[in-house]
Design a protein around this motif. Structure first.
Motif, short mmCIF file in Angstrom:
data_model
loop_
_atom_site.label_atom_id
_atom_site.label_comp_id
_atom_site.label_asym_id
_atom_site.label_seq_id
_atom_site.Cartn_x
_atom_site.Cartn_y
_atom_site.Cartn_z
N SER A 154 0.71 -1.24 0.20
CA SER A 154 0.14 -0.09 0.20
C SER A 154 0.96 1.23 -0.10
CB SER A 154 -1.07 0.06 1.20
OG SER A 154 -0.33 0.00 2.42
N ASN A 155 2.13 1.36 -0.68
CA ASN A 155 2.61 2.30 -0.74
C ASN A 155 2.10 3.26 -1.78
OD1 ASN A 155 5.08 4.18 -0.72
ND2 ASN A 155 6.62 2.64 -0.72
N TRP A 156 1.55 4.19 -1.18
CA TRP A 156 0.88 5.14 -2.09
C TRP A 156 1.70 6.05 -2.87
CZ3 TRP A 156 1.09 10.38 -0.73
CH2 TRP A 156 1.40 10.64 0.42
N ARG A 175 3.09 4.71 -6.00
CA ARG A 175 2.07 4.50 -7.05
C ARG A 175 1.93 5.94 -7.81
NH1 ARG A 175 -2.36 0.62 -4.73
NH2 ARG A 175 -1.12 -1.34 -4.69
N ILE A 176 2.02 7.22 -6.88
CA ILE A 176 1.98 8.52 -7.33
C ILE A 176 2.96 8.64 -8.19
CG2 ILE A 176 1.62 10.99 -6.69
CD1 ILE A 176 0.13 10.09 -4.54
N ARG A 177 4.27 8.56 -7.61
CA ARG A 177 5.44 8.63 -8.57
C ARG A 177 5.34 7.81 -9.83
NH1 ARG A 177 10.80 6.54 -6.28
NH2 ARG A 177 9.92 4.75 -7.32
N ALA A 234 2.88 7.04 -11.48
CA ALA A 234 1.95 7.83 -12.57
C ALA A 234 2.52 8.91 -12.96
CB ALA A 234 0.42 7.91 -11.46
N LEU A 235 2.90 9.95 -12.03
CA LEU A 235 3.37 11.23 -12.57
C LEU A 235 4.48 10.94 -13.77
CD1 LEU A 235 3.65 13.19 -9.29
CD2 LEU A 235 2.32 13.43 -11.32
N ILE A 236 5.28 9.98 -13.42
CA ILE A 236 6.42 9.59 -14.63
C ILE A 236 5.64 9.26 -15.74
CG2 ILE A 236 8.22 8.12 -15.45
CD1 ILE A 236 9.12 8.27 -12.32
N VAL A 237 4.63 8.43 -15.72
CA VAL A 237 4.23 7.88 -16.98
C VAL A 237 3.29 9.02 -17.71
CG1 VAL A 237 2.09 6.54 -17.92
CG2 VAL A 237 3.79 5.61 -16.39
N ILE A 238 2.70 10.04 -17.01
CA ILE A 238 2.03 11.09 -17.49
C ILE A 238 2.90 12.17 -18.11
CG2 ILE A 238 0.73 13.22 -16.93
CD1 ILE A 238 -0.60 11.53 -14.65
#
Length: 101
Positions: free
Chosen positions: A38-40, A43-45, A47-51
């Protein structure tokens, strides 16, 4: 029939020779050192890299370059290559269909 016999022989052999290995808490120590699922923040990092990567790809003309290169490759392909591509795609498709059953 012979394959079934071999499977039965293997199953019987491993059932007779099953050995329990002492764990001594090893599994628990390994599980304790694994990262949390559950290391959110990760996951946010991600997602940001993909975007950011997608935005840069589109902004720097990656879509146009990819389409242009694909059109050039298709325009320069000969009949023998098309036949080979078709055979490979049919083979891979059949392999995938057979693996689903």
């Amino acid at each position: 029939m012979e394959e079934i016999d071999n499977d039965k022989l293997l199953h019987d052999f491993f059932a007779e020779n099953k050995q329990e290995i002492a764990d001594n808490g090893f599994s628990q120590r390994v599980m304790h050192h694994l990262p949390s699922q559950s290391n959110w923040l990760v996951r946010i990092r991600t997602a940001l890299i993909v975007i950011i990567g997608t935005i840069l790809f589109v902004w720097l003309g990656g879509v146009e370059a990819t389409l242009r290169n694909m059109q050039e490759a298709i325009a320069n392909i000969d009949q023998k290559s098309l036949i080979i591509i078709a055979i490979v795609l049919l083979y891979l498709g059949m392999k995938k269909i057979c693996s689903l059953t």
